[in-house]
Design a protein around this motif. Structure first.
Motif, PDB file in Angstrom:
ATOM      1  N   LEU A 164       0.843  -1.193   0.000  1.00  0.00           N
ATOM      2  CA  LEU A 164       0.000   0.000   0.000  1.00  0.00           C
ATOM      3  C   LEU A 164       0.876   1.241   0.000  1.00  0.00           C
ATOM      4  N   LEU A 165       0.716   2.081  -1.024  1.00  0.00           N
ATOM      5  CA  LEU A 165       1.542   3.267  -1.166  1.00  0.00           C
ATOM      6  C   LEU A 165       0.857   4.517  -0.616  1.00  0.00           C
ATOM      7  N   ARG A 166      -0.454   4.572  -0.710  1.00  0.00           N
ATOM      8  CA  ARG A 166      -1.191   5.755  -0.248  1.00  0.00           C
ATOM      9  C   ARG A 166      -2.350   5.300   0.645  1.00  0.00           C
ATOM     10  N   PRO A 167      -2.044   4.976   1.894  1.00  0.00           N
ATOM     11  CA  PRO A 167      -3.060   4.408   2.792  1.00  0.00           C
ATOM     12  C   PRO A 167      -4.216   5.357   3.098  1.00  0.00           C
ATOM     13  N   LYS A 168      -4.022   6.653   2.909  1.00  0.00           N
ATOM     14  CA  LYS A 168      -5.085   7.616   3.207  1.00  0.00           C
ATOM     15  C   LYS A 168      -5.731   8.176   1.943  1.00  0.00           C
ATOM     16  N   HIS A 169      -5.584   7.443   0.849  1.00  0.00           N
ATOM     17  CA  HIS A 169      -6.096   7.931  -0.426  1.00  0.00           C
ATOM     18  C   HIS A 169      -7.584   8.274  -0.362  1.00  0.00           C
ATOM     19  N   PHE A 170      -8.374   7.414   0.273  1.00  0.00           N
ATOM     20  CA  PHE A 170      -9.818   7.630   0.309  1.00  0.00           C
ATOM     21  C   PHE A 170     -10.249   8.507   1.483  1.00  0.00           C
ATOM     22  N   ALA A 171      -9.333   8.811   2.390  1.00  0.00           N
ATOM     23  CA  ALA A 171      -9.663   9.617   3.558  1.00  0.00           C
ATOM     24  C   ALA A 171      -9.352  11.090   3.367  1.00  0.00           C
ATOM     25  N   LEU A 172      -8.467  11.395   2.401  1.00  0.00           N
ATOM     26  CA  LEU A 172      -8.044  12.774   2.191  1.00  0.00           C
ATOM     27  C   LEU A 172      -8.390  13.227   0.777  1.00  0.00           C
ATOM     28  N   ASN A 173      -8.733  14.520   0.622  1.00  0.00           N
ATOM     29  CA  ASN A 173      -8.992  15.047  -0.707  1.00  0.00           C
ATOM     30  C   ASN A 173      -7.698  15.496  -1.373  1.00  0.00           C
ATOM     31  N   LYS A 174      -7.784  16.123  -2.518  1.00  0.00           N
ATOM     32  CA  LYS A 174      -6.590  16.505  -3.275  1.00  0.00           C
ATOM     33  C   LYS A 174      -5.732  17.542  -2.555  1.00  0.00           C
ATOM     34  N   LEU A 175      -6.350  18.242  -1.615  1.00  0.00           N
ATOM     35  CA  LEU A 175      -5.600  19.250  -0.850  1.00  0.00           C
ATOM     36  C   LEU A 175      -5.008  18.675   0.424  1.00  0.00           C
ATOM     37  N   GLY A 176      -5.212  17.377   0.611  1.00  0.00           N
ATOM     38  CA  GLY A 176      -4.670  16.731   1.798  1.00  0.00           C
ATOM     39  C   GLY A 176      -5.535  16.876   3.026  1.00  0.00           C
ATOM     40  N   LYS A 177      -6.755  17.383   2.860  1.00  0.00           N
ATOM     41  CA  LYS A 177      -7.673  17.551   3.973  1.00  0.00           C
ATOM     42  C   LYS A 177      -8.665  16.393   4.026  1.00  0.00           C
ATOM     43  N   THR A 178      -9.262  16.200   5.200  1.00  0.00           N
ATOM     44  CA  THR A 178     -10.230  15.116   5.366  1.00  0.00           C
ATOM     45  C   THR A 178     -11.376  15.259   4.365  1.00  0.00           C
ATOM     46  N   VAL A 179     -11.712  14.160   3.735  1.00  0.00           N
ATOM     47  CA  VAL A 179     -12.726  14.168   2.691  1.00  0.00           C
ATOM     48  C   VAL A 179     -14.098  14.545   3.248  1.00  0.00           C
ATOM     49  N   PHE A 216     -17.510  14.028   1.600  1.00  0.00           N
ATOM     50  CA  PHE A 216     -17.986  13.333   0.415  1.00  0.00           C
ATOM     51  C   PHE A 216     -18.918  14.191  -0.432  1.00  0.00           C
ATOM     52  N   MET A 217     -19.814  14.943   0.232  1.00  0.00           N
ATOM     53  CA  MET A 217     -20.742  15.773  -0.508  1.00  0.00           C
ATOM     54  C   MET A 217     -20.003  16.848  -1.299  1.00  0.00           C
ATOM     55  N   ASN A 218     -19.159  17.628  -0.618  1.00  0.00           N
ATOM     56  CA  ASN A 218     -18.500  18.753  -1.277  1.00  0.00           C
ATOM     57  C   ASN A 218     -17.394  18.327  -2.240  1.00  0.00           C
ATOM     58  N   ASP A 219     -16.681  17.244  -1.901  1.00  0.00           N
ATOM     59  CA  ASP A 219     -15.544  16.829  -2.723  1.00  0.00           C
ATOM     60  C   ASP A 219     -15.939  15.968  -3.912  1.00  0.00           C
ATOM     61  N   PHE A 220     -17.037  15.261  -3.799  1.00  0.00           N
ATOM     62  CA  PHE A 220     -17.398  14.318  -4.859  1.00  0.00           C
ATOM     63  C   PHE A 220     -18.793  14.552  -5.453  1.00  0.00           C
ATOM     64  N   MET A 221     -19.811  14.699  -4.573  1.00  0.00           N
ATOM     65  CA  MET A 221     -21.163  14.827  -5.084  1.00  0.00           C
ATOM     66  C   MET A 221     -21.386  16.148  -5.812  1.00  0.00           C
ATOM     67  N   VAL A 222     -20.939  17.262  -5.222  1.00  0.00           N
ATOM     68  CA  VAL A 222     -21.158  18.562  -5.862  1.00  0.00           C
ATOM     69  C   VAL A 222     -20.488  18.649  -7.233  1.00  0.00           C
ATOM     70  N   PRO A 223     -19.215  18.248  -7.370  1.00  0.00           N
ATOM     71  CA  PRO A 223     -18.622  18.259  -8.721  1.00  0.00           C
ATOM     72  C   PRO A 223     -19.402  17.406  -9.715  1.00  0.00           C
TER      73      PRO A 223
END
Length: 342
Positions: A19-34, A36-43
Protein backbone atom coordinates in the motif's frame (compact mmCIF):
# COMPACT_ATOMS: atom_id res chain seq x y z
CA UNK A 1 -6.13 -2.62 -11.80
CA UNK A 2 -7.51 0.92 -11.63
CA UNK A 3 -6.26 1.51 -8.08
CA UNK A 4 -2.76 0.39 -9.01
CA UNK A 5 -2.84 2.71 -12.02
CA UNK A 6 -3.79 5.52 -9.64
CA UNK A 7 -0.66 4.79 -7.60
CA UNK A 8 -2.54 3.62 -4.52
CA UNK A 9 -0.69 0.30 -4.39
CA UNK A 10 2.02 -1.61 -6.23
CA UNK A 11 4.14 -4.73 -5.97
CA UNK A 12 7.32 -4.70 -3.91
CA UNK A 13 10.65 -6.39 -4.74
CA UNK A 14 9.18 -9.70 -3.56
CA UNK A 15 6.22 -9.33 -5.88
CA UNK A 16 3.90 -8.76 -2.93
CA UNK A 17 1.24 -6.02 -2.89
CA UNK A 18 2.25 -2.89 -0.97
CA UNK A 19 0.00 0.00 0.00
CA UNK A 20 1.54 3.27 -1.17
CA UNK A 21 -1.19 5.76 -0.25
CA UNK A 22 -3.06 4.41 2.79
CA UNK A 23 -5.09 7.62 3.21
CA UNK A 24 -6.10 7.93 -0.43
CA UNK A 25 -9.82 7.63 0.31
CA UNK A 26 -9.66 9.62 3.56
CA UNK A 27 -8.04 12.77 2.19
CA UNK A 28 -8.99 15.05 -0.71
CA UNK A 29 -6.59 16.50 -3.27
CA UNK A 30 -5.60 19.25 -0.85
CA UNK A 31 -4.67 16.73 1.80
CA UNK A 32 -7.67 17.55 3.97
CA UNK A 33 -10.23 15.12 5.37
CA UNK A 34 -12.73 14.17 2.69
CA UNK A 35 -16.19 15.70 2.73
CA UNK A 36 -17.99 13.33 0.42
CA UNK A 37 -20.74 15.77 -0.51
CA UNK A 38 -18.50 18.75 -1.28
CA UNK A 39 -15.54 16.83 -2.72
CA UNK A 40 -17.40 14.32 -4.86
CA UNK A 41 -21.16 14.83 -5.08
CA UNK A 42 -21.16 18.56 -5.86
CA UNK A 43 -18.62 18.26 -8.72
CA UNK A 44 -20.73 15.41 -10.12
CA UNK A 45 -23.96 17.44 -9.80
CA UNK A 46 -22.32 20.40 -11.54
CA UNK A 47 -20.87 18.37 -14.42
CA UNK A 48 -24.15 16.52 -14.86
CA UNK A 49 -26.08 19.81 -14.88
CA UNK A 50 -23.70 21.31 -17.41
CA UNK A 51 -24.04 18.32 -19.72
CA UNK A 52 -27.84 18.13 -19.55
CA UNK A 53 -28.32 21.88 -19.86
CA UNK A 54 -26.12 21.95 -22.97
CA UNK A 55 -28.94 20.17 -24.82
CA UNK A 56 -31.93 21.08 -22.61
CA UNK A 57 -31.48 24.51 -21.11
CA UNK A 58 -34.72 24.42 -19.09
CA UNK A 59 -34.21 20.99 -17.55
CA UNK A 60 -34.91 20.61 -13.85
CA UNK A 61 -32.01 18.81 -12.17
CA UNK A 62 -32.91 16.49 -9.30
CA UNK A 63 -29.95 16.17 -6.95
CA UNK A 64 -29.99 12.99 -4.90
CA UNK A 65 -27.57 12.85 -1.94
CA UNK A 66 -25.61 9.80 -0.93
CA UNK A 67 -26.72 7.64 2.00
CA UNK A 68 -24.36 7.20 4.92
CA UNK A 69 -25.31 3.88 6.59
CA UNK A 70 -23.55 5.01 9.77
CA UNK A 71 -25.68 8.12 10.16
CA UNK A 72 -29.49 7.96 10.08
CA UNK A 73 -29.74 11.77 9.98
CA UNK A 74 -29.89 13.40 6.55
CA UNK A 75 -27.39 16.22 6.13
CA UNK A 76 -28.30 19.53 4.57
CA UNK A 77 -27.98 20.04 0.84
CA UNK A 78 -24.70 21.66 -0.24
CA UNK A 79 -24.50 25.43 0.06
CA UNK A 80 -21.88 25.76 -2.68
CA UNK A 81 -24.19 24.73 -5.51
CA UNK A 82 -26.14 27.73 -6.82
CA UNK A 83 -28.62 28.23 -9.62
CA UNK A 84 -32.23 27.84 -10.60
CA UNK A 85 -34.35 24.86 -11.69
CA UNK A 86 -32.83 22.54 -9.12
CA UNK A 87 -34.66 20.13 -6.82
CA UNK A 88 -33.44 18.13 -3.83
CA UNK A 89 -34.30 14.41 -4.04
CA UNK A 90 -33.23 12.52 -0.91
CA UNK A 91 -34.54 9.05 -0.15
CA UNK A 92 -36.37 8.24 3.06
CA UNK A 93 -37.50 4.94 4.56
CA UNK A 94 -38.97 3.95 7.88
CA UNK A 95 -35.62 2.39 8.80
CA UNK A 96 -36.67 -0.15 11.44
CA UNK A 97 -39.45 -1.52 9.22
CA UNK A 98 -37.18 -1.64 6.16
CA UNK A 99 -34.31 -3.43 7.90
CA UNK A 100 -36.23 -5.73 10.25
CA UNK A 101 -39.13 -6.44 7.87
CA UNK A 102 -41.51 -6.51 10.80
CA UNK A 103 -44.76 -4.60 11.29
CA UNK A 104 -44.38 -2.74 14.56
CA UNK A 105 -46.82 0.20 14.64
CA UNK A 106 -45.73 1.12 18.17
CA UNK A 107 -42.06 1.81 17.41
CA UNK A 108 -40.05 3.99 15.01
CA UNK A 109 -36.60 5.51 14.70
CA UNK A 110 -36.48 9.21 15.58
CA UNK A 111 -33.65 10.66 13.48
CA UNK A 112 -33.80 13.94 15.38
CA UNK A 113 -32.74 12.34 18.65
CA UNK A 114 -31.20 9.23 17.04
CA UNK A 115 -33.33 7.33 19.52
CA UNK A 116 -36.43 5.14 19.47
CA UNK A 117 -39.98 6.47 19.68
CA UNK A 118 -42.27 4.03 21.51
CA UNK A 119 -46.06 4.07 21.31
CA UNK A 120 -48.33 4.28 18.27
CA UNK A 121 -48.81 8.06 18.47
CA UNK A 122 -45.15 8.70 19.27
CA UNK A 123 -44.04 6.50 16.38
CA UNK A 124 -46.33 8.33 13.94
CA UNK A 125 -45.04 11.66 15.22
CA UNK A 126 -41.45 10.49 14.77
CA UNK A 127 -42.08 9.51 11.13
CA UNK A 128 -43.73 12.88 10.50
CA UNK A 129 -40.88 14.79 12.16
CA UNK A 130 -38.31 12.73 10.28
CA UNK A 131 -39.89 13.76 7.00
CA UNK A 132 -40.07 17.39 8.16
CA UNK A 133 -36.31 17.23 8.65
CA UNK A 134 -35.83 15.69 5.20
CA UNK A 135 -37.87 18.53 3.69
CA UNK A 136 -35.86 21.16 5.55
CA UNK A 137 -32.53 19.88 4.20
CA UNK A 138 -33.31 21.45 0.82
CA UNK A 139 -33.17 25.01 2.15
CA UNK A 140 -29.39 25.23 1.61
CA UNK A 141 -29.36 24.26 -2.08
CA UNK A 142 -29.40 26.74 -4.94
CA UNK A 143 -29.21 29.83 -2.74
CA UNK A 144 -31.85 31.51 -0.56
CA UNK A 145 -34.59 30.32 0.09
CA UNK A 146 -33.59 26.89 -1.15
CA UNK A 147 -35.30 24.59 -3.66
CA UNK A 148 -38.29 22.21 -3.74
CA UNK A 149 -37.94 18.74 -2.23
CA UNK A 150 -39.00 15.53 -3.94
CA UNK A 151 -38.54 12.42 -1.81
CA UNK A 152 -36.87 10.34 -4.49
CA UNK A 153 -37.73 6.97 -2.93
CA UNK A 154 -40.10 6.04 -0.15
CA UNK A 155 -42.09 2.91 0.61
CA UNK A 156 -42.26 -0.19 2.80
CA UNK A 157 -41.28 -3.85 2.45
CA UNK A 158 -44.35 -5.91 1.58
CA UNK A 159 -42.84 -9.17 2.85
CA UNK A 160 -43.37 -8.23 6.49
CA UNK A 161 -43.17 -10.77 9.32
CA UNK A 162 -41.39 -13.47 7.34
CA UNK A 163 -41.21 -17.09 8.45
CA UNK A 164 -38.06 -19.20 8.67
CA UNK A 165 -38.18 -19.75 4.91
CA UNK A 166 -38.37 -16.03 4.15
CA UNK A 167 -42.06 -16.07 3.19
CA UNK A 168 -44.08 -13.04 4.27
CA UNK A 169 -47.08 -13.66 6.51
CA UNK A 170 -49.49 -11.94 4.10
CA UNK A 171 -48.48 -14.25 1.26
CA UNK A 172 -49.76 -17.21 3.23
CA UNK A 173 -52.93 -15.60 4.59
CA UNK A 174 -53.78 -12.96 1.96
CA UNK A 175 -54.14 -10.54 4.89
CA UNK A 176 -52.33 -7.31 3.99
CA UNK A 177 -53.69 -5.27 6.90
CA UNK A 178 -50.22 -4.92 8.45
CA UNK A 179 -48.85 -3.56 5.17
CA UNK A 180 -51.76 -1.13 4.89
CA UNK A 181 -51.21 0.20 8.42
CA UNK A 182 -47.46 0.47 7.94
CA UNK A 183 -47.63 2.25 4.58
CA UNK A 184 -50.39 4.53 5.84
CA UNK A 185 -48.07 5.70 8.63
CA UNK A 186 -45.52 6.82 6.06
CA UNK A 187 -48.14 8.37 3.79
CA UNK A 188 -49.56 10.39 6.69
CA UNK A 189 -46.09 11.79 7.32
CA UNK A 190 -45.77 12.84 3.69
CA UNK A 191 -49.18 14.51 3.69
CA UNK A 192 -48.54 16.34 6.96
CA UNK A 193 -45.42 17.87 5.42
CA UNK A 194 -47.03 18.53 2.01
CA UNK A 195 -44.17 16.61 0.42
CA UNK A 196 -43.90 15.45 -3.18
CA UNK A 197 -42.56 11.92 -3.56
CA UNK A 198 -42.05 8.90 -5.77
CA UNK A 199 -43.43 5.75 -4.16
CA UNK A 200 -41.06 2.79 -4.37
CA UNK A 201 -41.97 0.71 -6.25
CA UNK A 202 -43.58 -1.14 -9.16
CA UNK A 203 -41.61 -4.25 -10.16
CA UNK A 204 -43.12 -6.09 -13.11
CA UNK A 205 -41.19 -9.27 -12.30
CA UNK A 206 -42.11 -9.37 -8.62
CA UNK A 207 -43.08 -12.66 -7.01
CA UNK A 208 -43.78 -13.69 -3.44
CA UNK A 209 -40.82 -16.04 -3.53
CA UNK A 210 -38.19 -13.75 -5.08
CA UNK A 211 -39.50 -10.25 -4.35
CA UNK A 212 -38.27 -7.45 -6.62
CA UNK A 213 -35.39 -9.64 -7.88
CA UNK A 214 -32.76 -7.39 -6.32
CA UNK A 215 -30.97 -7.39 -2.97
CA UNK A 216 -33.70 -9.34 -1.14
CA UNK A 217 -36.02 -6.33 -1.56
CA UNK A 218 -39.77 -6.75 -1.89
CA UNK A 219 -41.41 -3.33 -1.95
CA UNK A 220 -43.52 -3.63 -5.08
CA UNK A 221 -47.12 -2.44 -4.83
CA UNK A 222 -48.02 -5.01 -7.46
CA UNK A 223 -47.26 -8.69 -7.93
CA UNK A 224 -48.50 -11.30 -10.33
CA UNK A 225 -48.87 -13.61 -7.34
CA UNK A 226 -51.60 -11.33 -5.95
CA UNK A 227 -53.63 -11.28 -9.18
CA UNK A 228 -55.41 -14.49 -8.16
CA UNK A 229 -56.09 -15.46 -11.75
CA UNK A 230 -57.47 -12.05 -12.74
CA UNK A 231 -56.12 -9.56 -15.25
CA UNK A 232 -56.47 -5.80 -15.41
CA UNK A 233 -59.38 -6.36 -17.81
CA UNK A 234 -61.23 -8.15 -15.02
CA UNK A 235 -60.15 -5.81 -12.26
CA UNK A 236 -57.93 -2.74 -12.69
CA UNK A 237 -56.55 -3.31 -9.18
CA UNK A 238 -55.73 -7.00 -9.66
CA UNK A 239 -52.29 -7.75 -8.25
CA UNK A 240 -52.29 -4.68 -6.04
CA UNK A 241 -50.79 -4.80 -2.55
CA UNK A 242 -51.62 -2.39 0.29
CA UNK A 243 -53.62 -0.26 -2.14
CA UNK A 244 -55.90 0.92 0.66
CA UNK A 245 -52.95 2.99 1.88
CA UNK A 246 -51.31 3.77 -1.46
CA UNK A 247 -54.36 4.96 -3.44
CA UNK A 248 -55.38 8.27 -1.87
CA UNK A 249 -57.22 11.47 -2.77
CA UNK A 250 -54.87 14.38 -3.35
CA UNK A 251 -54.82 17.88 -4.89
CA UNK A 252 -53.61 17.60 -8.48
CA UNK A 253 -53.69 21.36 -9.00
CA UNK A 254 -54.20 24.13 -6.47
CA UNK A 255 -55.37 27.66 -7.25
CA UNK A 256 -53.23 29.00 -4.43
CA UNK A 257 -50.78 27.68 -1.84
CA UNK A 258 -51.35 24.37 0.03
CA UNK A 259 -51.57 24.73 3.81
CA UNK A 260 -52.79 21.42 5.22
CA UNK A 261 -53.59 17.96 3.88
CA UNK A 262 -54.74 14.76 5.57
CA UNK A 263 -56.50 11.52 4.71
CA UNK A 264 -57.76 8.81 7.07
CA UNK A 265 -57.35 5.63 5.06
CA UNK A 266 -58.15 3.37 8.01
CA UNK A 267 -61.61 4.69 8.86
CA UNK A 268 -64.93 3.85 7.24
CA UNK A 269 -65.47 7.54 6.51
CA UNK A 270 -62.21 7.88 4.52
CA UNK A 271 -62.12 11.50 5.70
CA UNK A 272 -60.07 13.83 3.48
CA UNK A 273 -59.16 17.38 4.51
CA UNK A 274 -57.50 19.99 2.33
CA UNK A 275 -56.83 23.61 3.17
CA UNK A 276 -55.13 26.21 1.03
CA UNK A 277 -54.70 29.96 0.78
CA UNK A 278 -55.21 32.18 -2.23
CA UNK A 279 -54.57 35.75 -3.30
CA UNK A 280 -55.80 38.16 -5.96
CA UNK A 281 -53.30 36.57 -8.34
CA UNK A 282 -55.30 33.34 -8.35
CA UNK A 283 -58.31 33.35 -10.67
CA UNK A 284 -60.21 30.17 -9.76
CA UNK A 285 -62.54 30.46 -12.74
CA UNK A 286 -59.57 30.25 -15.10
CA UNK A 287 -57.55 27.77 -13.01
CA UNK A 288 -59.75 25.91 -10.50
CA UNK A 289 -58.41 23.57 -7.85
CA UNK A 290 -58.54 19.94 -9.01
CA UNK A 291 -58.66 17.11 -6.46
CA UNK A 292 -58.32 13.44 -7.36
CA UNK A 293 -61.09 11.34 -5.81
CA UNK A 294 -60.26 7.63 -6.32
CA UNK A 295 -63.24 5.39 -6.81
CA UNK A 296 -61.19 2.71 -5.07
CA UNK A 297 -61.64 4.58 -1.77
CA UNK A 298 -65.18 5.84 -2.40
CA UNK A 299 -67.09 3.07 -4.22
CA UNK A 300 -70.50 4.28 -2.94
CA UNK A 301 -69.94 7.95 -3.72
CA UNK A 302 -68.84 10.92 -1.65
CA UNK A 303 -70.06 13.64 0.65
CA UNK A 304 -68.51 17.01 -0.21
CA UNK A 305 -68.31 20.09 1.97
CA UNK A 306 -66.50 23.28 0.97
CA UNK A 307 -65.91 26.40 3.01
CA UNK A 308 -66.94 28.69 0.17
CA UNK A 309 -67.38 28.86 -3.59
CA UNK A 310 -68.69 26.05 -5.77
CA UNK A 311 -67.58 22.67 -7.12
CA UNK A 312 -68.32 20.06 -9.76
CA UNK A 313 -67.74 16.36 -9.25
CA UNK A 314 -66.67 14.35 -12.29
CA UNK A 315 -67.27 10.82 -11.07
CA UNK A 316 -66.19 9.20 -14.34
CA UNK A 317 -62.79 10.88 -14.37
CA UNK A 318 -62.53 10.77 -10.57
CA UNK A 319 -61.89 14.39 -9.66
CA UNK A 320 -63.47 17.50 -8.17
CA UNK A 321 -63.13 20.91 -9.79
CA UNK A 322 -63.38 23.55 -7.06
CA UNK A 323 -63.84 27.28 -7.73
CA UNK A 324 -63.19 29.15 -4.49
CA UNK A 325 -64.56 32.54 -3.48
CA UNK A 326 -61.88 35.00 -4.62
CA UNK A 327 -62.97 37.40 -1.89
CA UNK A 328 -61.64 35.04 0.80
CA UNK A 329 -58.05 34.06 1.56
CA UNK A 330 -58.38 30.59 3.07
CA UNK A 331 -60.38 27.67 1.69
CA UNK A 332 -61.22 24.17 2.93
CA UNK A 333 -62.45 21.06 1.12
CA UNK A 334 -63.82 18.09 3.11
CA UNK A 335 -64.55 14.71 1.56
CA UNK A 336 -66.03 11.61 3.18
CA UNK A 337 -67.36 8.26 2.01
CA UNK A 338 -71.08 8.13 1.39
CA UNK A 339 -72.71 5.24 3.22
CA UNK A 340 -74.06 2.45 1.07
CA UNK A 341 -77.68 3.06 0.15
CA UNK A 342 -77.62 6.78 1.01
Amino acid sequence: DIWRNEGIWDLDENNQPRLLRPKHFALNKLGKTVNFMNDFMVPFFEKFTEGIRSVHSDAIIFCEPYIDPNKPVHGNAPTSMKGKRLAWAPHYYDALTLLLKKARPWVALDIGTEGIAVGVAAAQNAITENLAHVKHTSTTLGGNPGVPTLVGEIGIPIDLDRDANGMGYAYKTNDFSAQIRTLDRTMKGLEANLLSFTLWNYAAGNSNERGDLWNDEDLSLWSRDQQNGKTYRDDLNAGGRALAAAVRPYPMKTSGVPLKLSFDALSNERAFYYEFSSSSENDPKVAPTLIFIPRFQYPHGININVSDGSYEYDEVNQYISYVHDSGLNTHIVLISHKKQGH
